[in-house]
Structure formats: structure tokens, C-alpha cells
Motif scaffolding. Sequence first.
Motif, PDB file in Angstrom:
ATOM      1  N   MET A 295       0.789  -1.047  -0.076  1.00  0.00           N
ATOM      2  CA  MET A 295       0.065   0.233   0.308  1.00  0.00           C
ATOM      3  C   MET A 295       1.473   1.139  -0.048  1.00  0.00           C
ATOM      4  N   GLY A 296       2.132   1.468   0.294  1.00  0.00           N
ATOM      5  CA  GLY A 296       3.219   2.370  -0.058  1.00  0.00           C
ATOM      6  C   GLY A 296       3.042   3.083   1.389  1.00  0.00           C
ATOM      7  N   VAL A 297       2.815   2.365   2.618  1.00  0.00           N
ATOM      8  CA  VAL A 297       2.068   3.008   4.025  1.00  0.00           C
ATOM      9  C   VAL A 297       3.824   3.386   4.544  1.00  0.00           C
ATOM     10  N   PRO A 298       4.710   3.924   5.111  1.00  0.00           N
ATOM     11  CA  PRO A 298       6.199   3.775   5.601  1.00  0.00           C
ATOM     12  C   PRO A 298       5.422   2.751   7.010  1.00  0.00           C
ATOM     13  N   CYS A 299       6.306   2.038   7.173  1.00  0.00           N
ATOM     14  CA  CYS A 299       6.034   1.212   8.057  1.00  0.00           C
ATOM     15  C   CYS A 299       7.597   1.026   9.433  1.00  0.00           C
ATOM     16  N   LEU A 300       7.220   0.994  10.327  1.00  0.00           N
ATOM     17  CA  LEU A 300       8.363   1.443  11.590  1.00  0.00           C
ATOM     18  C   LEU A 300       8.169   0.106  13.012  1.00  0.00           C
ATOM     19  N   THR A 301       8.920  -0.759  12.282  1.00  0.00           N
ATOM     20  CA  THR A 301       8.725  -2.304  12.669  1.00  0.00           C
ATOM     21  C   THR A 301       9.421  -2.391  14.094  1.00  0.00           C
ATOM     22  N   LEU A 302       8.817  -2.529  15.214  1.00  0.00           N
ATOM     23  CA  LEU A 302       9.727  -2.329  16.347  1.00  0.00           C
ATOM     24  C   LEU A 302      10.091  -3.510  16.764  1.00  0.00           C
ATOM     25  N   ARG A 303      10.761  -4.622  16.099  1.00  0.00           N
ATOM     26  CA  ARG A 303      11.790  -5.123  16.755  1.00  0.00           C
ATOM     27  C   ARG A 303      13.150  -5.262  15.950  1.00  0.00           C
ATOM     28  N   PRO A 304      13.989  -6.217  16.845  1.00  0.00           N
ATOM     29  CA  PRO A 304      15.621  -6.401  16.576  1.00  0.00           C
ATOM     30  C   PRO A 304      15.683  -6.793  14.932  1.00  0.00           C
ATOM     31  N   ASN A 305      14.533  -7.717  14.775  1.00  0.00           N
ATOM     32  CA  ASN A 305      15.084  -8.125  13.353  1.00  0.00           C
ATOM     33  C   ASN A 305      13.996  -8.651  12.712  1.00  0.00           C
ATOM     34  N   THR A 306      13.827  -8.822  11.205  1.00  0.00           N
ATOM     35  CA  THR A 306      12.600  -9.003  10.763  1.00  0.00           C
ATOM     36  C   THR A 306      12.680 -10.572   9.746  1.00  0.00           C
ATOM     37  N   GLU A 307      12.020 -11.258   9.984  1.00  0.00           N
ATOM     38  CA  GLU A 307      11.692 -12.814   8.907  1.00  0.00           C
ATOM     39  C   GLU A 307      11.601 -12.111   7.699  1.00  0.00           C
ATOM     40  N   ARG A 308      10.878 -10.727   6.907  1.00  0.00           N
ATOM     41  CA  ARG A 308      10.395 -10.112   6.022  1.00  0.00           C
ATOM     42  C   ARG A 308      11.508  -9.009   6.170  1.00  0.00           C
ATOM     43  N   PRO A 309      12.701  -9.957   5.573  1.00  0.00           N
ATOM     44  CA  PRO A 309      13.222  -8.434   4.871  1.00  0.00           C
ATOM     45  C   PRO A 309      13.100  -7.848   3.715  1.00  0.00           C
ATOM     46  N   VAL A 310      12.494  -8.440   3.203  1.00  0.00           N
ATOM     47  CA  VAL A 310      12.322  -8.565   1.399  1.00  0.00           C
ATOM     48  C   VAL A 310      11.158  -7.223   1.951  1.00  0.00           C
ATOM     49  N   THR A 311      10.805  -6.402   2.709  1.00  0.00           N
ATOM     50  CA  THR A 311       9.894  -5.258   2.839  1.00  0.00           C
ATOM     51  C   THR A 311      10.396  -4.197   3.163  1.00  0.00           C
ATOM     52  N   ILE A 312      11.818  -4.601   3.773  1.00  0.00           N
ATOM     53  CA  ILE A 312      12.863  -3.138   4.315  1.00  0.00           C
ATOM     54  C   ILE A 312      13.472  -3.460   2.551  1.00  0.00           C
ATOM     55  N   THR A 313      13.997  -4.188   1.374  1.00  0.00           N
ATOM     56  CA  THR A 313      14.736  -3.635   0.142  1.00  0.00           C
ATOM     57  C   THR A 313      13.685  -3.172  -0.251  1.00  0.00           C
ATOM     58  N   HIS A 314      12.200  -4.136  -0.940  1.00  0.00           N
ATOM     59  CA  HIS A 314      11.670  -3.870  -1.854  1.00  0.00           C
ATOM     60  C   HIS A 314       9.898  -3.190  -1.562  1.00  0.00           C
ATOM     61  N   GLY A 315      10.219  -1.818  -0.094  1.00  0.00           N
ATOM     62  CA  GLY A 315       9.112  -1.607   0.036  1.00  0.00           C
ATOM     63  C   GLY A 315       9.205  -0.581   1.654  1.00  0.00           C
ATOM     64  N   THR A 316       7.999  -0.356   2.258  1.00  0.00           N
ATOM     65  CA  THR A 316       8.511   0.749   3.269  1.00  0.00           C
ATOM     66  C   THR A 316       9.315   0.343   4.428  1.00  0.00           C
ATOM     67  N   ASN A 317       8.719  -0.505   4.977  1.00  0.00           N
ATOM     68  CA  ASN A 317       9.489  -0.576   6.223  1.00  0.00           C
ATOM     69  C   ASN A 317      10.919  -0.565   6.415  1.00  0.00           C
ATOM     70  N   GLN A 318      10.866  -0.359   7.704  1.00  0.00           N
ATOM     71  CA  GLN A 318      12.125  -0.496   8.590  1.00  0.00           C
ATOM     72  C   GLN A 318      12.436  -0.570  10.257  1.00  0.00           C
ATOM     73  N   LEU A 319      13.000  -1.170  10.200  1.00  0.00           N
ATOM     74  CA  LEU A 319      13.328  -1.546  11.510  1.00  0.00           C
ATOM     75  C   LEU A 319      13.860  -0.942  12.845  1.00  0.00           C
ATOM     76  N   ILE A 320      13.177  -0.508  13.975  1.00  0.00           N
ATOM     77  CA  ILE A 320      13.753   0.321  14.849  1.00  0.00           C
ATOM     78  C   ILE A 320      14.168  -0.004  16.031  1.00  0.00           C
ATOM     79  N   THR A 321      14.598   1.430  17.153  1.00  0.00           N
ATOM     80  CA  THR A 321      14.189   0.322  18.662  1.00  0.00           C
ATOM     81  C   THR A 321      12.937   1.272  18.939  1.00  0.00           C
TER      82      THR A 321
END
Length: 367
Positions: A295-321
Motif C-alpha cells: 500500500m506504500g504506507v511507511p512502516c516502522l517495525t519495533l523489533r531487532p529483526n524481521t523474517e520479512r527483509p524483502v519488505t525493507i529492500t522492496h518496500g516501506t519497512n524499517q527496523l527501529i528500537t
Amino acid sequence: MTGSQPLVVHITGARPNFPKAAPVIAALAEHPVRQLLVHTGQHYDERMSEVFFRQLGLPEPDVNLGVGSGPHGAQTAATIVGLEELFTAERPDLVVVYGDVNSTVAAALVASKMGIPLAHVEAGLRSFDMTMPEEINRLVTDRLSDLLLVTSPDAIAHLGNEGVHPDKIHLVGNPMIDTLLRHLDALDTAAVADSVGLDRTEPYLVATLHRPGNVDDPADVAELVRAVHAVADQVRVVIPLHPRGRGRLEQAGFMDHDNLLVIDPLGYVEFLGLVRGAAAVVTDSGGVQEETTVMGVPCLTLRPNTERPVTITHGTNQLITRASLPAAVADVLAAGPAEPGTTPVPPLWDGHAGPRIAAVLAASLGV
């Protein structure tokens, strides 16, 4: 349908399973197989399961085990007992499991021990965090599966590194995105904003928070409350609060901020309508990372890791603390919404994963 047709049993148990299963069941109906839909009842609240069946056009479950909530061991054991009885009575030709919940690994154990072929939809995802129960479920299920149906290329690499034979692995895309794209036109952001009491003239964030790493330890909860309150100092925050961890958050004063709107869990269409209109989403969920990507909505994932790294390389996701959350939100708000169509989308997340999966399943059955 005749008794000579092979029997495929689909196992669902929790809210994330339903949008993944719906396109597969619909597409497989075009092939000469019988299908049985099992709901283990791992999510027992009406808002967490039955409403999804209605909105996604899923048939009523043929079997509901009514397992309910509880510790991992008790929940998994009750599911194993129920499924062993069912598989003994029905003897499926193929069992299909989805995602990484306890129902998934329970079904994998039963099917494997009974010599029934097993297909895993959303195989190969890895966070490499063994403190996550879901990671253990993924590893065990993939080890036992005969067909590994993967949503992204990184999953192929993980399975290859674990010694899975390439003939078992099929890149099919993401069936949850099939469901999202099918319902996109029905997502009424204005209607759901009005229904929960939002001022549509002001930006808002959506937050979903329930992972043990955020809501189990009192120190983590206290830090989370401070971080979310600092976000609420900047922008209205809407939180459909999951039952898991709600009590701890309430005790820590989570609700004590005027710019925080805590609501009950929403149906599928309502929740995604809310997300579609958000300036950003703060989450520790897996599926939300994927839905926001499309959907192109910025996503801030409150975790130290993700099993879906493709959402970072091909999407709007970023990992944060938790510590970096307020500043990350400020940056997203300052940047404003991305131009439609400018965010890359992972390969095969095109709305046709269901038919691709159905074709693989049908071929494995020889129909």
C-alpha cells in the motif's frame, strides 16, 4: 464431487492464517480435489477469527477444534490430539499449513508422523531469533514439509542453506497480497476513521503491539509506554489493542495520554482501511510489514529483526528500537507520503499467488 478425488485439508488457527488461506482455497476449487477447512480455534474471539471468514469469503470451517488460548505447550498439545483424531477419520491426501502459529507446527507434526504429505505456505522465512516461538515453529514445519511454497527469494536461500532439496521449493508469491489487492477498492478509510472517532483533517498513526519482546517484561513495557507517549506528543496514535499484553500495558499507564486512541481489534477490511489512510504504522507484527509495503504506507517495525527483509529492500519497512521510535516518526512525518507507485514491490506479489499455489498442490496430487 466423488470419493475418488484426493482430499486436501487446510489448517487455519489464528488471524494471520485466514487472508493467506482464502486465495488458495478459492483457486484449488478449480481443480478436481475435495477440500476440508479446519479452524483449530487458536484465536477464539469473534473479532479475531469469525469476522475474517465472513469478510474474506472463506467457507465456514468444516471442523472447529475449539482449542482456545493458553500456554504454547497446552495449545499445541490440544491441537495435536484433535488433528490426529481428524486425520485418522478422514485420511487426507495432502495437508496444507500456513504461516508460523502453533496450529501450523502442530499440524506438521501430526501429518509427518502419520505419513501424510505436507505443504507449507509461507515457507523459508527466518528471523534467526530463537527467542521467538514463531521462529521455532517455522524451522520445525519447514523441516517436515514436502512442498515448501515461498513468498520471496530470500526464503529460497534460507531453505537451500538448510539442505532442503530444490525440487521441494516453489517461489509462488504472497497469497496474503492476493487478498489485499482483491479488497483494495473496498477499503473505506473515511468510514473507518469516522467509526473509531478520528478527526479526518489531522494525520494519524496506527500501532499494533503484542510481541513478547515488547509486552512481556515490565521494563520493556515501561520503555514502550514512554516511547509511544513521545510519539503521541507529535501525532494522533490509534491502537487496535490485541488481547495479548493488554493488561500489562494498562497497568503501566499506556492509556494515559490524550492523543492516544485505544480501540478493540478490527475486522480485516476495517483494519486495512485504517492503515491505508495512516501517515505511518508502528508494528511488531509480521503481516503488517507486507501489507504496508504493497500500500506504500511507511512502516516502522519495533523489533531487532524481521523474517520479512524483502519488505525493507522492496518496500516501506524499517527496523527501529523503542529508543529511536519518536525520532523515526518525526522523520516520517517530515518526509510526507511517497508518490504512488514509487515504492518497489517484491516479485510475484501480484495478486496471483493463489492460482500458482493451487497448481503446485494439484500437480503434487497428480490431478
